[in-house]
Scaffold this active site. Sequence first.
Site, PDB file in Angstrom:
ATOM      1  N   GLU A 101      97.648   3.130  81.114  1.00  0.00           N
ATOM      2  CA  GLU A 101      97.149   1.754  81.228  1.00  0.00           C
ATOM      3  C   GLU A 101      95.813   1.772  81.961  1.00  0.00           C
ATOM      4  O   GLU A 101      95.580   2.631  82.813  1.00  0.00           O
ATOM      5  CB  GLU A 101      98.132   0.931  82.068  1.00  0.00           C
ATOM      6  CG  GLU A 101      98.921  -0.113  81.329  1.00  0.00           C
ATOM      7  CD  GLU A 101      98.108  -1.309  80.884  1.00  0.00           C
ATOM      8  OE1 GLU A 101      96.932  -1.163  80.554  1.00  0.00           O
ATOM      9  OE2 GLU A 101      98.675  -2.399  80.850  1.00  0.00           O
ATOM     10  N   ASP A 102      94.970   0.808  81.674  1.00  0.00           N
ATOM     11  CA  ASP A 102      93.729   0.704  82.438  1.00  0.00           C
ATOM     12  C   ASP A 102      93.969  -0.029  83.758  1.00  0.00           C
ATOM     13  O   ASP A 102      93.486   0.411  84.803  1.00  0.00           O
ATOM     14  CB  ASP A 102      92.623   0.025  81.614  1.00  0.00           C
ATOM     15  CG  ASP A 102      93.044  -1.331  81.068  1.00  0.00           C
ATOM     16  OD1 ASP A 102      94.260  -1.620  81.033  1.00  0.00           O
ATOM     17  OD2 ASP A 102      92.167  -2.111  80.660  1.00  0.00           O
ATOM     18  N   ASP A 105      97.888  -5.861  86.554  1.00  0.00           N
ATOM     19  CA  ASP A 105      97.490  -7.098  87.225  1.00  0.00           C
ATOM     20  C   ASP A 105      98.771  -7.879  87.540  1.00  0.00           C
ATOM     21  O   ASP A 105      99.447  -7.591  88.532  1.00  0.00           O
ATOM     22  CB  ASP A 105      96.539  -7.832  86.257  1.00  0.00           C
ATOM     23  CG  ASP A 105      95.796  -8.980  86.890  1.00  0.00           C
ATOM     24  OD1 ASP A 105      96.453  -9.808  87.519  1.00  0.00           O
ATOM     25  OD2 ASP A 105      94.570  -9.078  86.746  1.00  0.00           O
ATOM     26  N   PHE A 154      87.333  -9.671  89.711  1.00  0.00           N
ATOM     27  CA  PHE A 154      87.262  -9.570  88.253  1.00  0.00           C
ATOM     28  C   PHE A 154      86.478  -8.319  87.912  1.00  0.00           C
ATOM     29  O   PHE A 154      85.286  -8.248  88.162  1.00  0.00           O
ATOM     30  CB  PHE A 154      86.606 -10.816  87.658  1.00  0.00           C
ATOM     31  CG  PHE A 154      87.014 -10.995  86.243  1.00  0.00           C
ATOM     32  CD1 PHE A 154      86.474 -10.177  85.264  1.00  0.00           C
ATOM     33  CD2 PHE A 154      87.986 -11.908  85.900  1.00  0.00           C
ATOM     34  CE1 PHE A 154      86.886 -10.297  83.957  1.00  0.00           C
ATOM     35  CE2 PHE A 154      88.401 -12.028  84.587  1.00  0.00           C
ATOM     36  CZ  PHE A 154      87.852 -11.231  83.607  1.00  0.00           C
ATOM     37  N   ARG A 167      82.844  -3.224  78.099  1.00  0.00           N
ATOM     38  CA  ARG A 167      83.806  -2.107  78.093  1.00  0.00           C
ATOM     39  C   ARG A 167      83.078  -0.767  78.178  1.00  0.00           C
ATOM     40  O   ARG A 167      83.642   0.228  78.592  1.00  0.00           O
ATOM     41  CB  ARG A 167      84.639  -2.113  76.806  1.00  0.00           C
ATOM     42  CG  ARG A 167      85.655  -3.238  76.699  1.00  0.00           C
ATOM     43  CD  ARG A 167      86.588  -2.966  75.522  1.00  0.00           C
ATOM     44  NE  ARG A 167      87.310  -4.146  75.080  1.00  0.00           N
ATOM     45  CZ  ARG A 167      88.508  -4.512  75.528  1.00  0.00           C
ATOM     46  NH1 ARG A 167      89.120  -3.807  76.454  1.00  0.00           N
ATOM     47  NH2 ARG A 167      89.103  -5.579  75.038  1.00  0.00           N
TER      48      ARG A 167
HETATM   49  C1  PRP Z   1      94.650  -6.212  79.944  1.00  0.00           C
HETATM   50  C2  PRP Z   1      94.690  -4.790  80.465  1.00  0.00           C
HETATM   51  C3  PRP Z   1      96.162  -4.530  80.686  1.00  0.00           C
HETATM   52  C4  PRP Z   1      96.720  -5.893  80.979  1.00  0.00           C
HETATM   53  C5  PRP Z   1      97.049  -6.008  82.445  1.00  0.00           C
HETATM   54  O1  PRP Z   1      94.900  -6.202  78.578  1.00  0.00           O
HETATM   55  O2  PRP Z   1      94.122  -3.904  79.544  1.00  0.00           O
HETATM   56  O3  PRP Z   1      96.768  -3.999  79.534  1.00  0.00           O
HETATM   57  O4  PRP Z   1      95.709  -6.855  80.615  1.00  0.00           O
HETATM   58  O5  PRP Z   1      97.397  -7.320  82.777  1.00  0.00           O
HETATM   59  P1  PRP Z   1      98.826  -7.777  83.282  1.00  0.00           P
HETATM   60  O6  PRP Z   1      99.295  -6.782  84.310  1.00  0.00           O
HETATM   61  O7  PRP Z   1      98.539  -9.130  83.914  1.00  0.00           O
HETATM   62  O8  PRP Z   1      99.739  -7.881  82.105  1.00  0.00           O
HETATM   63  P2  PRP Z   1      94.406  -7.350  77.587  1.00  0.00           P
HETATM   64  O9  PRP Z   1      95.560  -8.210  77.192  1.00  0.00           O
HETATM   65  O10 PRP Z   1      93.222  -8.065  78.157  1.00  0.00           O
HETATM   66  O11 PRP Z   1      93.992  -6.497  76.332  1.00  0.00           O
HETATM   67  P3  PRP Z   1      92.893  -5.320  76.199  1.00  0.00           P
HETATM   68  O12 PRP Z   1      93.495  -4.068  76.824  1.00  0.00           O
HETATM   69  O13 PRP Z   1      92.715  -5.192  74.733  1.00  0.00           O
HETATM   70  O14 PRP Z   1      91.622  -5.748  76.919  1.00  0.00           O
END
Ligand code: PRP
Length: 183
Positions: A101-102, A105, A154, A167
Amino acid sequence: MPHRPYVIDKLISAKTIAARIEDLAREIETSYAGCERLIVVGLLRGSFVFIADLVREIDMNIEVDFLEASSYGDSTESSKEVRILKDLRGKIGGKDVLLVEDIVDTGFTLKHVTALLESRKPRQLKTIALLDKPSRREVDIKANWTGFEIPDEFVVGYGIDFAQRNRNLPFIGKVRFTDEDPC
Ligand code: PRP
């Protein structure tokens, strides 16, 4: 999507990220020692830069697969509903799996995706997140490995977007809106 003007301040440099990834790779090699093959699953889209650098540091027999999930879309607020937009190509039953995961949150995405992958009965499933914002957590979950704990800023770059922008930055930056009243 129209945006307020913003600038990006550097939070974590590319050099610092690379050094941390080297340490994490050694820990992962130790943890999965003796495994014939490691399936590394990148959670798209945000993890694409991290997984690319991470797998090149891990000295193991690796297979890479991807899953795409989205809970934010172009919004800055979690929808709390995690949608699977693209499933894995391969089967993970009985295999050693690492989910990449990146950022964690609220935790909804990691919780939903780990439950989905666990339902497929891997031999073991561990998780790694480059970034963790523990102050934002709404569900009780933590990755097995975390690159950096960060405050509630952010962040963008190194795969992470702001409404699909930024990105491609090689570092992690934080967004600072320039139209804020300084008083
Ligand atoms: C973002 C990020 C994580 C997730 C974390 O994904 O890449 O996967 O939100 O947030 P959380 O802990 O509140 O669930 P996003 O839905 O923005 O998709 P992306 O990876 O395509 O940017």
